[in-house]
Write an enzyme that holds these catalytic residues in place. Structure first.
Site, PDB file in Angstrom:
ATOM      1  N   LYS A  24       0.839  -1.214   0.000  1.00 17.17           N
ATOM      2  CA  LYS A  24       0.000   0.000   0.000  1.00 17.17           C
ATOM      3  C   LYS A  24       0.871   1.260   0.000  1.00 17.17           C
ATOM      4  O   LYS A  24       0.641   2.177  -0.789  1.00 17.17           O
ATOM      5  CB  LYS A  24      -0.928  -0.043   1.229  1.00 17.17           C
ATOM      6  N   GLY A  96      -4.829   8.032   5.426  1.00 18.64           N
ATOM      7  CA  GLY A  96      -3.900   8.968   6.063  1.00 18.64           C
ATOM      8  C   GLY A  96      -2.706   9.239   5.168  1.00 18.64           C
ATOM      9  O   GLY A  96      -2.206  10.365   5.098  1.00 18.64           O
ATOM     10  N   GLN A 171       4.925   9.288   7.244  1.00 20.10           N
ATOM     11  CA  GLN A 171       4.032  10.164   6.465  1.00 20.10           C
ATOM     12  C   GLN A 171       4.466  11.621   6.594  1.00 20.10           C
ATOM     13  O   GLN A 171       4.493  12.356   5.617  1.00 20.10           O
ATOM     14  CB  GLN A 171       2.586   9.984   6.927  1.00 20.10           C
ATOM     15  N   ASP A 316       1.939  -1.094  12.078  1.00 19.57           N
ATOM     16  CA  ASP A 316       0.633  -1.521  11.544  1.00 19.57           C
ATOM     17  C   ASP A 316       0.336  -2.989  11.840  1.00 19.57           C
ATOM     18  O   ASP A 316      -0.793  -3.449  11.652  1.00 19.57           O
ATOM     19  CB  ASP A 316       0.578  -1.276  10.026  1.00 19.57           C
TER      20      ASP A 316
HETATM   21  O1  SPQ Z   1      -2.618   5.536   5.280  1.00 21.70           O
HETATM   22  P1  SPQ Z   1      -2.976   5.226   6.686  1.00 21.70           P
HETATM   23  O2  SPQ Z   1      -4.458   5.262   6.862  1.00 21.70           O
HETATM   24  O3  SPQ Z   1      -2.273   6.096   7.685  1.00 21.70           O
HETATM   25  O4  SPQ Z   1      -2.493   3.709   6.922  1.00 21.70           O
HETATM   26  C1  SPQ Z   1      -1.776   3.011   7.956  1.00 21.70           C
HETATM   27  C2  SPQ Z   1      -2.316   1.518   7.864  1.00 21.70           C
HETATM   28  O5  SPQ Z   1      -2.530   0.858   8.867  1.00 21.70           O
HETATM   29  O6  SPQ Z   1      -2.418   1.059   6.740  1.00 21.70           O
HETATM   30  C3  SPQ Z   1      -1.924   3.573   9.359  1.00 21.70           C
HETATM   31  F1  SPQ Z   1      -3.083   3.613   9.822  1.00 21.70           F
HETATM   32  O7  SPQ Z   1      -0.389   2.895   7.631  1.00 21.70           O
HETATM   33  C4  SPQ Z   1       0.562   3.980   7.676  1.00 21.70           C
HETATM   34  C5  SPQ Z   1       1.605   3.680   8.742  1.00 21.70           C
HETATM   35  O8  SPQ Z   1       1.052   3.505  10.008  1.00 21.70           O
HETATM   36  C6  SPQ Z   1       1.199   4.079   6.327  1.00 21.70           C
HETATM   37  C7  SPQ Z   1       2.474   4.836   6.325  1.00 21.70           C
HETATM   38  C8  SPQ Z   1       3.071   5.265   5.035  1.00 21.70           C
HETATM   39  O9  SPQ Z   1       2.726   4.726   3.978  1.00 21.70           O
HETATM   40  O10 SPQ Z   1       3.924   6.172   5.080  1.00 21.70           O
HETATM   41  C9  SPQ Z   1       3.164   5.127   7.490  1.00 21.70           C
HETATM   42  C10 SPQ Z   1       2.656   4.786   8.833  1.00 21.70           C
HETATM   43  O11 SPQ Z   1       2.072   5.944   9.411  1.00 21.70           O
HETATM   44  P2  SPQ Z   1       2.924   7.054  10.185  1.00 21.70           P
HETATM   45  O12 SPQ Z   1       1.892   7.977  10.784  1.00 21.70           O
HETATM   46  O13 SPQ Z   1       3.685   6.322  11.213  1.00 21.70           O
HETATM   47  O14 SPQ Z   1       3.759   7.742   9.226  1.00 21.70           O
END
Ligand code: SPQ
Length: 430
Positions: A24, A96, A171, A316
């Site tokens: 993803k 997100g 992110q 995750d």
């Molecule tokens: O996209 P989203 O909704 O934030 O998805 C999640 C998931 O479980 O699929 C978190 F809820 O994954 C994020 C992950 O936790 C995906 C991600 C990325 O692609 O950069 C990074 C992580 O989040 P963060 O806030 O730690 O940067």
């Protein structure tokens, strides 16, 4: 996101092999980089989950020609300057990643756009991105002083910044790198712990330049990126449901093929090994994103402590690791994972309540949870809370309950793994 599903526990274990869908995080980034690069980008094994489709729709609204065929996604990028002001709001759905990364791109574009998402997105903190983006010189606002959607962005000329991330977040880091690529001068980002590095790898794959020294990443502005071919590996976060299923369901042997083994994502492998799981990794390619096969068999497990800088590499996977821990002898402590509270749901509350409803001995803490095992699980009615990872964890739990489980909100799996139930059935039939 409703959908009630009755789940059955298997008699003979899970057996066979699977190709889990594309990663993803990498699928989102491939569309985004393809959209701002010059020339054609062809993406193979793109994840056709709802989140990544939201990313495609947002970039189409920004004027990018994106074609989806059965085989691939083709993005006809024309460079940063060819993104155009959207006539409509950009709907990020439940994602997100879409919300935070697109902000970094829009920050440097000289037009106005509005981001909106679903009820879950409306509760996720965005100040962690809007605050540093303002330091670059962009105009960005939203509810609660820029902390929540809807967000409004009027991008413009940016100046590179030096910034230390207050939370370990790929992110936030990625949004700032995407802004940095468009800014005057150099942008320097320091991360408290190493987080997934797909954005950094993709800058290089698209012909850009980026440096890392210790915990500091440097990117120069004004970089022109070139379209390329991207092979998306299987998503280790999706594979983890079957890794755990194979370990906890007696008489199981599951081979997961072509899974991404990026060193910033494989915390679950380390945890499963430490717990005593029978798990074998066969790396097949190290170029770009490392890829390989993962073989897991039913195992006797022991509880362990999980925390510190391991957390970002398995953040995750914590819901399904909690289930794994409920089947391990002794105590498992998961700490330093307070970020779980601001995911699609509060994943500490969700998993503690729902696994508790099936009989697990699990207690929430301020920054994680404590699980005591090994506990037999019973059937009952559980809820995904509209969160794909909670839904899939509960579906895996149902494989070891002594009676049926009814899962409400099962449709949530479509966010990251639309073929999840098909894949469970495939392994049950062997
Ligand atoms: O996209 P989203 O909704 O934030 O998805 C999640 C998931 O479980 O699929 C978190 F809820 O994954 C994020 C992950 O936790 C995906 C991600 C990325 O692609 O950069 C990074 C992580 O989040 P963060 O806030 O730690 O940067």
């Amino acid at each position: 996101m409703e959908g009630k599903k009755k789940l059955m526990n298997p008699k003979k274990g899970l057996n066979g092999e699977l190709n889990v869908p594309g990663d993803k995080s990498i699928s989102h980034r491939a569309v985004m980089f393809g959209s701002v690069a010059e020339g054609k980008t062809v993406i193979h094994n793109f994840l056709m989950g709802e989140d990544c489709l939201s990313t495609i729709e947002c970039f189409r609204k920004l004027g990018v020609d994106i074609r989806v065929t059965d085989e691939e996604v083709i993005v006809s990028g024309e460079g940063w300057d060819h993104l155009s002001e959207p006539q409509d709001i950009l709907d990020v759905g439940n994602s997100g990643t879409t919300t935070r990364l697109i902000m970094g791109i829009l920050a440097g574009r000289p037009f106005h756009s509005i981001l909106i998402g679903d009820d879950s997105i409306a509760k996720r903190p965005m100040k962690r991105v809007t605050e540093p983006l303002k330091k670059f010189g962009t105009k960005i606002d939203g509810r609660s002083e820029g902390n929540y959607t809807p967000l409004s962005i009027r991008g413009g000329d940016l100046k590179g910044i030096k910034y230390t991330l207050p939370v370990a977040s790929a992110q936030v880091k990625s949004a700032l790198l995407l802004a940095g690529l468009q800014a005057e001068g150099t942008t320097e980002i320091q991360e408290p712990e190493k987080t997934r590095n797909h954005t950094e790898k993709m800058i290089i794959e698209f012909g850009g330049h980026i440096e890392r020294h210790g915990d500091t990443i440097k990117v120069k502005g004004g970089q022109v990126l070139k379209g390329t071919e991207v092979y998306v590996p299987g998503d280790i976060s999706s594979a983890s449901f079957f890794m755990v299923a194979a370990a906890i369901v007696p008489n199981s042997r599951v081979l997961l093929k072509n899974v991404g083994l990026n060193e910033t994502r494989v915390g679950i492998v380390e945890v499963m090994k430490k717990m005593g799981a029978s798990i074998e990794i066969m790396e097949s390619s190290k170029t770009g994103e490392p890829v390989g096969d993962i073989l897991v068999e039913s195992s006797d497990l022991t509880g362990i402590e999980i925390g510190g800088d391991l957390i970002p590499s398995l953040i995750d996977e914590i819901p399904v690791i909690a289930l794994l821990a409920s089947q391990a002898k002794g105590k498992t402590i998961i700490k330093d994972a307070q970020e779980l509270k601001v995911k699609e749901t509060n994943r500490i509350d969700a998993i503690v309540q729902e696994l508790g409803n099936l009989g697990a001995d699990i207690q929430g803490t301020e920054d994680g949870m404590i699980i005591e095992g090994k506990t037999p699980l019973h059937g009952g009615e559980v809820h995904s809370w509209g969160d794909h990872r909670i839904g899939m964890t509960l579906a895996v739990a149902s494989l070891i309950t002594n009676s049926d489980v009814i899962l409400e909100g099962a449709d949530a799996v479509n966010i990251s793994y639309p073929t999840f139930f098909e894949h469970i059935n495939k392994l049950l039939k062997k």
